[in-house]
Scaffold this motif. Structure first.
Motif, PDB file in Angstrom:
ATOM      1  N   THR A 172      -7.120  -0.711  -2.360  1.00  0.00           N
ATOM      2  CA  THR A 172      -6.682  -0.429  -0.989  1.00  0.00           C
ATOM      3  C   THR A 172      -7.699  -0.932   0.019  1.00  0.00           C
ATOM      4  O   THR A 172      -7.346  -1.595   1.014  1.00  0.00           O
ATOM      5  N   GLY A 212      -4.288   2.528   4.792  1.00  0.00           N
ATOM      6  CA  GLY A 212      -5.438   1.831   4.225  1.00  0.00           C
ATOM      7  C   GLY A 212      -6.730   2.607   4.293  1.00  0.00           C
ATOM      8  O   GLY A 212      -7.632   2.389   3.466  1.00  0.00           O
ATOM      9  N   LEU A 237       0.819  -1.212   0.000  1.00  0.00           N
ATOM     10  CA  LEU A 237       0.000   0.000   0.000  1.00  0.00           C
ATOM     11  C   LEU A 237       0.852   1.261   0.000  1.00  0.00           C
ATOM     12  O   LEU A 237       0.506   2.256  -0.647  1.00  0.00           O
TER      13      LEU A 237
END
Length: 389
Positions: free
Chosen positions: A200, A322, A169
């Motif tokens: 994500t 995230g 990520l």
């Protein structure tokens, strides 16, 4: 940790720990002082902060807010520890990290919607969280834990799961925009933003399922760590109901975030008067928002529970990336505001070096003082680049 004392002995008329007037005062006194302070600044105290001109008065308000944030953060850790004991790992640390990072996302979103257009705000905040957690707090935890216990053990599978997801990520969100060509500058196109939002959220959701159900054992203390923890290290404080600790945790988190946000006003004034770089203010605010996780993570490492420290600190980084990236990209698309995610200057190689050092540090199942010193060195480089970019 907070746990019910099973061996409490007392004379007639005495109450067990945590009950009675003294226990109620210990649980409730910080919120009695902190909540009115937060309400005051939320309902108009910010205007008063803008007109403080005397440096001594400004310094006093600065110290008052700083103490209030730290005191509330200590209370957050206390209630999170109780919830962790009641609900078991990794749910306790998951509650702590998700609560704090969710409110962090709300702060960034509010600043994007109501403040001046700053396309790099979310990127700078996320980068500060990554550097503070992965280098500053991890380094300090490993250093203090190594000095006390020499070598410390953790669950290799769980740590690898954290780092693998964080690396994916972080590189997709903070590095890849520098190399795409659809738009000029370190930005994504609309199609690329939609793809990043979906991937994500999906990847973070899969990680949560892995952490809480399918492979929950990956995120528990390793057998070596459990065997080395001294049973007398636990505190015999009285726990209350799960609902009580959950409500108090939320209240204290709200106080921490409100005071940390208002703390930015005298902080910015001090930075302007003393000619300090603006990036320093964002790093300090990120550190204050991470204060509950910092206290809990360092406390766990010093108690020879490195896996709990890893769950808290790595979980904070993962939740920040995230949840923040999809939130700010959605707000940018709805409000037609540009969002810059790609890092520039020395921050880009520093992020890659931090990720590589984290993989090496947590690749053997045990940690020591040297690894903590390496991460603290990288944190010192982060601070250096703030003052000398």
């Amino acid at each position: 940790l907070c746990r019910r004392s099973l061996t409490w002995k007392s004379g007639a008329g005495r109450s067990p720990p945590g009950r009675g007037f003294g226990g109620r005062l210990r649980w409730g006194f910080p919120i009695v002082l902190g909540l009115p302070r937060a309400v005051f600044f939320l309902w108009g105290g910010s205007a008063a902060l803008d007109h403080i001109g005397h440096i001594r008065v400004l310094s006093g308000v600065f110290a008052w807010l700083f103490i209030g944030v730290l005191w509330s953060a200590i209370s957050v850790v206390r209630h999170a520890d109780c919830l962790a004991l009641k609900m078991g790992e990794p749910y306790g640390t998951l509650i702590l990290t998700l609560s704090a990072i969710t409110i962090e996302v709300m702060m960034i979103s509010a600043a994007m919607l109501h403040g001046a257009n700053n396309p790099t705000l979310a990127r700078d905040m996320m980068f500060a969280v990554v550097m503070i957690a992965l280098n500053g707090l991890i380094g300090l935890s490993l250093l203090l834990g190594g000095l006390r216990h020499r070598e410390q053990y953790y669950n290799l599978q769980g740590t690898n799961a954290y780092l693998n997801t964080i690396m994916s990520l972080a590189v997709l969100g903070l590095v890849l925009p520098d190399y795409t060509t659809s738009l000029s500058g370190p930005r994504f196109s609309s199609v690329q933003e939609i793809f990043l939002i979906c991937t994500t959220l999906i990847l973070y959701g899969i990680f949560l399922i892995t952490q809480t159900s399918r492979h929950r054992a990956y995120f528990l203390e390793s057998q070596e760590a459990v065997a080395s923890v001294n049973a007398v290290d636990h505190h015999a404080a009285q726990m209350r109901s799960t609902g009580f600790h959950a409500v108090m945790l939320i209240l204290y988190l709200i106080v921490v975030v409100i005071l940390a946000e208002k703390f930015a006003i005298p902080l910015d004034t001090c930075i302007e008067r003393f000619g300090m770089p603006q990036a320093l203010g964002g790093a300090i605010i990120a550190g204050l928002v991470l204060a509950p996780e910092a206290l809990a993570g360092i406390k766990a490492a010093m108690g020879n529970r490195v896996q709990r420290s890893v769950n808290i600190l790595h979980g904070s980084v993962l939740a920040s990336i995230g949840l923040t990236i999809p939130a700010v990209l959605l707000i940018g698309m709805i409000t037609h505001r540009p969002v810059t995610l790609g890092l520039d200057g020395g921050n880009l190689p520093l992020l890659l070096l931090t990720l590589a050092a984290s993989v090496v540090t947590f690749g053997g199942g045990r940690t020591n003082v040297l690894q903590g010193c390496i991460h603290l060195l990288l944190f010192a480089v982060f601070l250096l680049l703030i003052f000398c970019p």
